[in-house]
Design a protein around this motif. Structure first.
Motif, PDB file in Angstrom:
ATOM      1  N   ARG A 268      -6.219-105.627 -57.567  1.00  0.00           N
ATOM      2  CA  ARG A 268      -5.172-105.139 -56.671  1.00  0.00           C
ATOM      3  C   ARG A 268      -4.069-106.182 -56.599  1.00  0.00           C
ATOM      4  O   ARG A 268      -4.300-107.317 -56.205  1.00  0.00           O
ATOM      5  CB  ARG A 268      -5.736-104.878 -55.269  1.00  0.00           C
ATOM      6  N   PHE A 269      -2.887-105.771 -56.996  1.00  0.00           N
ATOM      7  CA  PHE A 269      -1.745-106.676 -57.000  1.00  0.00           C
ATOM      8  C   PHE A 269      -0.752-106.252 -55.929  1.00  0.00           C
ATOM      9  O   PHE A 269      -0.478-105.063 -55.762  1.00  0.00           O
ATOM     10  CB  PHE A 269      -1.060-106.663 -58.366  1.00  0.00           C
TER      11      PHE A 269
ATOM     12  N   LEU B 279       8.174-110.150 -63.846  1.00  0.00           N
ATOM     13  CA  LEU B 279       6.958-110.686 -64.460  1.00  0.00           C
ATOM     14  C   LEU B 279       6.721-110.060 -65.817  1.00  0.00           C
ATOM     15  O   LEU B 279       6.935-108.864 -66.018  1.00  0.00           O
ATOM     16  CB  LEU B 279       5.753-110.413 -63.551  1.00  0.00           C
ATOM     17  N   ALA B 280       6.271-110.868 -66.764  1.00  0.00           N
ATOM     18  CA  ALA B 280       5.801-110.379 -68.058  1.00  0.00           C
ATOM     19  C   ALA B 280       4.539-111.139 -68.423  1.00  0.00           C
ATOM     20  O   ALA B 280       4.443-112.341 -68.190  1.00  0.00           O
ATOM     21  CB  ALA B 280       6.861-110.564 -69.137  1.00  0.00           C
TER      22      ALA B 280
ATOM     23  N   ASN C 180      -4.194-105.052 -74.912  1.00  0.00           N
ATOM     24  CA  ASN C 180      -4.971-103.882 -74.496  1.00  0.00           C
ATOM     25  C   ASN C 180      -6.063-104.254 -73.501  1.00  0.00           C
ATOM     26  O   ASN C 180      -6.312-103.532 -72.528  1.00  0.00           O
ATOM     27  CB  ASN C 180      -5.595-103.212 -75.721  1.00  0.00           C
ATOM     28  N   VAL C 181      -6.728-105.388 -73.740  1.00  0.00           N
ATOM     29  CA  VAL C 181      -7.763-105.854 -72.812  1.00  0.00           C
ATOM     30  C   VAL C 181      -7.154-106.140 -71.436  1.00  0.00           C
ATOM     31  O   VAL C 181      -7.693-105.737 -70.397  1.00  0.00           O
ATOM     32  CB  VAL C 181      -8.466-107.111 -73.358  1.00  0.00           C
ATOM     33  N   LEU C 182      -6.028-106.830 -71.410  1.00  0.00           N
ATOM     34  CA  LEU C 182      -5.355-107.159 -70.146  1.00  0.00           C
ATOM     35  C   LEU C 182      -4.967-105.894 -69.385  1.00  0.00           C
ATOM     36  O   LEU C 182      -5.182-105.793 -68.165  1.00  0.00           O
ATOM     37  CB  LEU C 182      -4.116-108.002 -70.428  1.00  0.00           C
ATOM     38  N   ALA C 183      -4.392-104.935 -70.084  1.00  0.00           N
ATOM     39  CA  ALA C 183      -3.966-103.691 -69.433  1.00  0.00           C
ATOM     40  C   ALA C 183      -5.158-102.925 -68.872  1.00  0.00           C
ATOM     41  O   ALA C 183      -5.085-102.353 -67.771  1.00  0.00           O
ATOM     42  CB  ALA C 183      -3.192-102.830 -70.427  1.00  0.00           C
ATOM     43  N   ARG C 184      -6.262-102.942 -69.611  1.00  0.00           N
ATOM     44  CA  ARG C 184      -7.453-102.229 -69.144  1.00  0.00           C
ATOM     45  C   ARG C 184      -8.077-102.921 -67.939  1.00  0.00           C
ATOM     46  O   ARG C 184      -8.442-102.274 -66.949  1.00  0.00           O
ATOM     47  CB  ARG C 184      -8.465-102.138 -70.292  1.00  0.00           C
TER      48      ARG C 184
ATOM     49  N   VAL D 221       1.601-101.945 -64.933  1.00  0.00           N
ATOM     50  CA  VAL D 221       1.419-101.085 -66.102  1.00  0.00           C
ATOM     51  C   VAL D 221       2.352-101.445 -67.248  1.00  0.00           C
ATOM     52  O   VAL D 221       1.948-101.480 -68.414  1.00  0.00           O
ATOM     53  CB  VAL D 221       1.623 -99.596 -65.710  1.00  0.00           C
ATOM     54  N   ASP D 222       3.617-101.729 -66.943  1.00  0.00           N
ATOM     55  CA  ASP D 222       4.592-101.999 -68.003  1.00  0.00           C
ATOM     56  C   ASP D 222       4.877-103.484 -68.177  1.00  0.00           C
ATOM     57  O   ASP D 222       5.910-103.867 -68.745  1.00  0.00           O
ATOM     58  CB  ASP D 222       5.897-101.260 -67.715  1.00  0.00           C
TER      59      ASP D 222
END
Length: 399
Positions: free
Chosen positions: A259-260, A238-239, A249-253, A266-267
């Motif tokens: 919960r996935f 997945l990317a 940055n918003v998506l990562a935060r 993270v990466d």
């Protein structure tokens, strides 16, 4: 040279000096690249500096002051070669130098016009491989599901790229996902975001440190991905990609609040520029832009309305990274307001394909994947931004 042959991969991402160094070590060269995708990093800044410098030379020449080219006995027109000079010689020089910096495209264009009088060595079938020039197009793709391949070819390569064996590709590139139910037997899913005139919470916002972000769209993407992974028998690679660092940055935060199933995300978050040359089974794209400029007129309308996405090269990268399933979150109604641009073309093609239930393309309402518990945080995000904007306007008004 020291070598018989130099093979340079991803040449289109390299500056001339990066390519010419290895080339001087060999008698023959094979340059491989895609000028339809992103040029070397930072080249826009170089273009701007080059245009400024050439314009300075123009002004100095017009004022009668000697320029460096004159003192060295070199006519600037020589940069343009033997062709008839354009009416504006300085604009011609700017254009030529700008194209030269995109070295692979520059060489490819010229090599395609060079005729070869001899044939290549005979192949295994004994037939000579005659060629018409020194360049060619690798016109068959085996990486993407045929539905994605056809979509990318039509929108970005004028239909010149064909799929390999359609039956084999459909079997090899099946994603096998079944949740939500609409993804089954589909290779492209568009999550349609409400137009900002109908849902102000879906408006794009200037991001911290520059760029743009869209909290509504980010929550839609994450909600969809969570559902996509929930019942997967085998987790695909997945990317999650966006043209804007602020949105990444918003998506990562925000991902910390979800919960996935399976591995951490993270990466998994990337900008279009950082993900060029890479691929994943499933690529989810957040287009971000959704604003008032679609209702306005003027020369800056397109740039203000769709920003980075107006660059065909960046859009090509974004839409061509998925091997099995391409998921796109964006406001179709917004992009429909920009016919004649690459995003207008993309929106039109998606809607045409989705009208055929057998096309392998579906449009879903993105709002359905915005989980109830996240509406409150979205309201807080919107209100916080509005308060900051009001304070900023008040500060500017006080000066």
């Amino acid at each position: 040279g020291s070598f018989d042959l130099v093979i340079y991969e991803e040449t289109a991402k390299a500056l001339p000096i990066e390519v010419l160094g290895p080339m001087r070590l060999a008698r023959r060269w094979l340059l491989i690249g895609d000028q339809a995708q992103l040029a070397p990093f930072g080249l826009d800044d170089v273009d701007a500096a080059l245009a400024t410098d050439i314009n300075r030379l123009r002004i100095e020449r017009r004022s009668g002051r000697p320029v460096a080219a004159d003192t060295k006995g070199v006519d600037p027109a020589h940069i343009l070669g033997t062709a008839a000079p354009p009416p504006d010689i300085w604009a011609g020089i700017t254009d030529e130098m700008t194209r030269l910096l995109r070295f692979f495209g520059y060489v490819f264009q010229r090599a395609s016009a060079v005729p070869l009088t001899s044939s290549l060595p005979a192949g295994v079938d004994g037939a000579a491989g005659a060629v018409k020039g020194l360049s060619g197009l690798l016109a068959t793709q085996w990486r993407m599901h045929p539905v994605i391949g056809d979509f990318v070819s039509k929108c970005f390569y004028q239909g010149r790229v064909q799929n390999g064996d359609d039956v084999k590709l459909r079997r090899w590139r099946r994603h096998g996902l079944s949740s939500p139910s609409e993804v089954k037997d589909r290779a492209i899913i568009w999550l349609d975001i409400p137009w900002m005139t109908d849902q102000p919470l879906a408006t794009d916002r200037p991001g911290f440190g520059g760029g743009w972000e869209n909290g509504f769209e980010a929550r839609v993407i994450l909600g969809f991905v969570r559902k996509l992974m929930a019942d997967a028998s085998t987790l695909p690679t997945l990317a999650i990609v966006s043209p804007y660092r602020a949105q990444v940055n918003v998506l990562a935060r925000l991902a910390r609040d979800y919960r996935f199933r399976g591995e951490s995300l993270v990466d998994k978050f990337h900008t279009a520029d950082s993900f060029q040359g890479k691929q994943a089974d499933v690529v989810a794209v957040s287009l971000v832009r959704n604003n008032k400029y679609s209702k306005e007129t003027g020369p800056e309308r397109v740039r203000a309305g769709i920003g980075f996405l107006h660059a065909t090269e960046r859009s090509t990268v974004i839409f061509s990274r998925a091997e099995r399933l391409l998921v796109v979150a964006g406001c179709l109604q917004h992009f429909n307001q920009f016919p004649g641009t690459i995003m207008g073309t993309v929106a039109e093609e998606i809607q045409t394909l989705a009208a055929d239930r057998k096309s392998g393309v579906a449009i879903l309402q993105g709002q359905e994947f915005l989980e109830e518990r996240h509406w409150r945080s979205l309201m807080d995000y919107h209100n916080q931004y509005e308060r900051r904007a009001q304070r900023r306007r008040a500060q500017l008004g006080g000066h």
